[in-house]
Scaffold this active site. Structure first.
Site, short mmCIF file in Angstrom:
data_model
loop_
_atom_site.label_atom_id
_atom_site.label_comp_id
_atom_site.label_asym_id
_atom_site.label_seq_id
_atom_site.Cartn_x
_atom_site.Cartn_y
_atom_site.Cartn_z
N ASP A 311 162.11 31.99 -11.62
CA ASP A 311 162.24 31.07 -12.75
C ASP A 311 162.27 29.61 -12.31
O ASP A 311 161.96 28.72 -13.09
CB ASP A 311 163.49 31.40 -13.55
CG ASP A 311 163.30 32.64 -14.41
OD1 ASP A 311 162.16 33.11 -14.53
OD2 ASP A 311 164.30 33.15 -14.95
N TYR A 395 165.32 34.98 -21.84
CA TYR A 395 166.67 34.78 -21.32
C TYR A 395 167.09 33.32 -21.41
O TYR A 395 166.26 32.41 -21.37
CB TYR A 395 166.76 35.23 -19.85
CG TYR A 395 167.38 36.61 -19.68
CD1 TYR A 395 168.73 36.81 -19.90
CD2 TYR A 395 166.61 37.70 -19.28
CE1 TYR A 395 169.31 38.07 -19.74
CE2 TYR A 395 167.17 38.96 -19.11
CZ TYR A 395 168.52 39.13 -19.34
OH TYR A 395 169.09 40.37 -19.18
#
Length: 651
Positions: A311, A395
């Protein structure tokens, strides 16, 4: 997702732009006018044309010693028509390109994902007949009702993929425009898309699976029953304002000094963390950040074996920061900072209220009621909180740095949002939880790498591994009650690939051999790690080669300004071996040197039914605590608090 800026429950609160005003400090993030200057230099040098995108732009931080090179910026550039990429450094002081290197997609990997590539994938698949036919086999006649997730492809040596810039695409049905798609995965289907040619490389269809039908629209009022009416207000006030002071990016709070930075890749960065003691500010950490974040999934199916996301390196979580809102994300006397990142066209983009800073009461700091003389004293702990929140697809992650009155530094990462979903059947059962009828959430991990450029009372530090140790019964321990500890100095980078051991209470003490406390011991700080599972992927796997940093809880390397990222500079589609394994291969001396600690910590997530349809916060992190750094308890001067029922102090 709903537009929270329109919510009447959360009042907007204006932030100050981080680093704006006055002359920038050498560690301040790039300002808006500096980003525009970099853009002009790149255009004039022929590096930034109409088809070129800026995938990353950030401050090229100055080395800690040697001559000051002036303000510089580093950019990763991509030509979206031909796929050529460059790594460019621009001198802002001289107004010129300082260095320019072509990026080889085969050996170096690809620049991070671009925002516009998500729209590109939607356009490509909307025109693909094979994709439409695969959806039709699942009873979906309108591709426009399908939400597409364009995801980083990894590196698996698949035929025809070498050197190509690729996204792998999973689909979820979106019954209405208000629906959250994650409840309705279109499973057994994945598309591989060439992002430069704008073409489908392959459609993988492993077989039709039922699309789960039960909605997960928790965001719609009344979807899961009426809201509670039992909560009464909690008010947190500081009538005289907060106790901290801000001068540009420098924050002074109690005895702490810290400079706040920000990067569109790493997000929040803390520089020059120090503590005032004996009339001077004693340095502790030169630079602290979360330099990488990995989310590897455990589903080996033909459709999902490749799901492993960096990420930070692939998606640049710093540019995905939320605009925080008073009363919703932050509560109390809040100071916000706006941050400036760079868009694909090379122009500045301001993220409003991206950083939240405030004080919190944190219970009892210390307390004793003495039966000998009848004295009773209590002091309350408080902490400074510096945080930001990001949304990476499904998320959401909050990163919270805490500074405590007693010299403790802590990082807490909070994970929430929505678990990635699949269809649940016998194939998925060994590798996923069923969270709703027919709906699976694959097992996965969230692994973070904190980069801690240490400077405990100066630049020359060393690391001792400290374990508890039992003692055998014998003449020196006749009753078997003795125990102690063992201390092992980590002397080279090769020795400093270490794992946490909860059974031994293992900690790592960062000490300065050249500075002693009043008892004659080296001053130090102790890293209390989180002893959770490391990367679970098998030896020899692609993801393990690309994320070897996550194979150990601790790495220690000699400081090098070019060694910034644990998985290397270019993570997207990199074949592996970059970053920490390459840095540490030199086997450099780390005993009494300028050193950097890299700590891997995180969560291994076997989703629960309670994690659906939105996940309550789960957290992980670590603590840095003074260990011989001070000569005594540094909070003896903290005054007693006033009682609520009178003006008299607490005893």
């Amino acid at each position: 997702m709903p537009d929270r800026s329109k919510s009447t429950a959360c009042a907007p609160h204006q932030g100050r732009v981080l680093g704006e005003g006055g002359t920038p400090h050498p560690l301040d993030p790039l300002r808006g006018e500096e980003i525009l200057q970099v853009r002009r230099v790149l255009v004039e040098a022929g590096a930034l044309g109409e088809s070129t995108r800026v995938a990353y732009l950030g401050l090229e931080e100055p080395p800690k010693d040697g001559p000051d090179p002036g303000r510089r910026a580093r950019a990763f550039l991509l030509d979206v028509t031909g796929g050529e990429a460059e790594d460019v450094v621009v001198s802002l002081r001289d107004g010129r390109v300082e260095s320019r290197r072509a990026i080889d997609p085969v050996t170096d990997g690809q620049v991070p994902m671009l925002d516009e590539e998500h729209a590109l994938v939607r356009r490509v698949l909307a025109q693909d007949a094979e994709w439409a036919a695969a959806l039709a086999r699942r009873g979906i006649d309108d591709p426009g009702r399908v939400y597409l997730a364009a995801l980083s492809a990894g590196h698996y040596g698949l035929p025809g993929e070498e050197g190509r810039r690729i996204a792998r695409v999973l689909a979820h049905l979106r019954p209405t425009q208000e629906s959250l798609p994650w409840a309705h995965p279109v499973d057994g289907l994945v598309a591989y898309v060439d992002l430069i040619k704008g073409a489908v490389l392959e459609i993988v269809d492993s077989g039709v699976l039922p699309v789960p039908r039960e909605p997960g629209d928790y965001h719609l009022p009344g979807a899961f029953g009426p809201w509670r009416t039992t909560q009464r207000p909690i008010e947190i006030t500081q009538p005289q304002g907060p106790s901290f002071e801000i001068d540009g990016t420098l924050v002074t709070w109690e005895k702490w000094r810290v400079r706040i930075g920000y990067d569109m890749r790493e997000g929040l960065v803390l520089h020059q963390i120090g503590f005032e003691d004996g009339g001077r500010v004693r340095p502790i950490v030169h630079r602290a950040s979360v330099a990488e974040m990995l989310v590897p999934y455990g589903d080996p199916s033909p459709v999902r074996f490749w799901q492993n996301y960096f990420d930070t390196g692939e998606y640049q979580l710093g540019k995905l920061a939320n605009s925080l809102e008073l009363g919703c994300d932050c509560l109390g006397e809040i100071t916000y900072f706006d941050v400036t990142v760079t868009g694909g066209d090379g122009t500045p983009k301001v993220l409003r209220n991206a950083i939240c800073m405030h004080e919190e009461d944190f219970g009892v700091l210390w307390k004793h009621t003495d039966p000998a003389n009848g004295s009773a004293e209590t002091r309350r702990q408080r902490r400074l909180v510096i945080s930001f929140f990001v949304t990476v697809g499904n998320y959401d992650y909050g990163f919270y740095w805490y500074l405590y009155l007693d010299g403790t530094i802590e990082l807490e990462v909070k994970a929430t949002g929505i678990v990635f979903t699949a269809a649940y059947d016998e194939r998925a059962a060994p590798y996923a939880s069923q969270v709703a009828p027919g709906l699976a959430a694959p097992y996965h991990q969230h692994l973070f790498s904190a980069r801690l450029d240490m400077a405990v009372d100066g630049p020359r530090n060393a690391v001792d591994e400290v374990d508890v140790a039992t003692r055998p019964m014998g003449p020196g321990n006749p009753y078997g009650n003795a125990f102690g500890r063992t201390v092992t100095r980590l002397r080279t980078e090769a020795e400093a690939r270490r794992d946490a051991d909860a059974a031994r209470g293992r900690t790592w003490h960062i000490v300065n051999p050249e500075v002693r406390n009043r008892l004659g011991d080296p001053v130090g700080y102790a890293l209390y790690p989180q002893a959770g599972p490391l990367l679970l992927a098998a030896e020899g796997s692609s993801i393990r080669r690309r994320a070897e940093f996550a194979a150990h809880h601790l790495w220690v390397t000699r400081y090098d300004p070019a060694e910034r990222y644990p998985a290397g500079d270019l993570v997207n589609q990199h074949p592996g071996g970059a970053g920490l394994p390459r840095y540490a291969a030199a086997g450099r001396d780390i005993d009494g040197q300028d050193i950097v600690l890299w700590h891997t910590f995180g969560m291994t997530h076997f989703p629960r039914t309670e994690d659906w349809p939105v996940m309550p916060v789960d957290s992980c992190g670590f603590t840095l605590r003074p260990a011989g750094f001070f000569d005594r308890n540094p909070t003896l001067d903290v005054p007693p608090s006033a009682r609520h029922d009178s003006s008299a102090p607490c005893h």
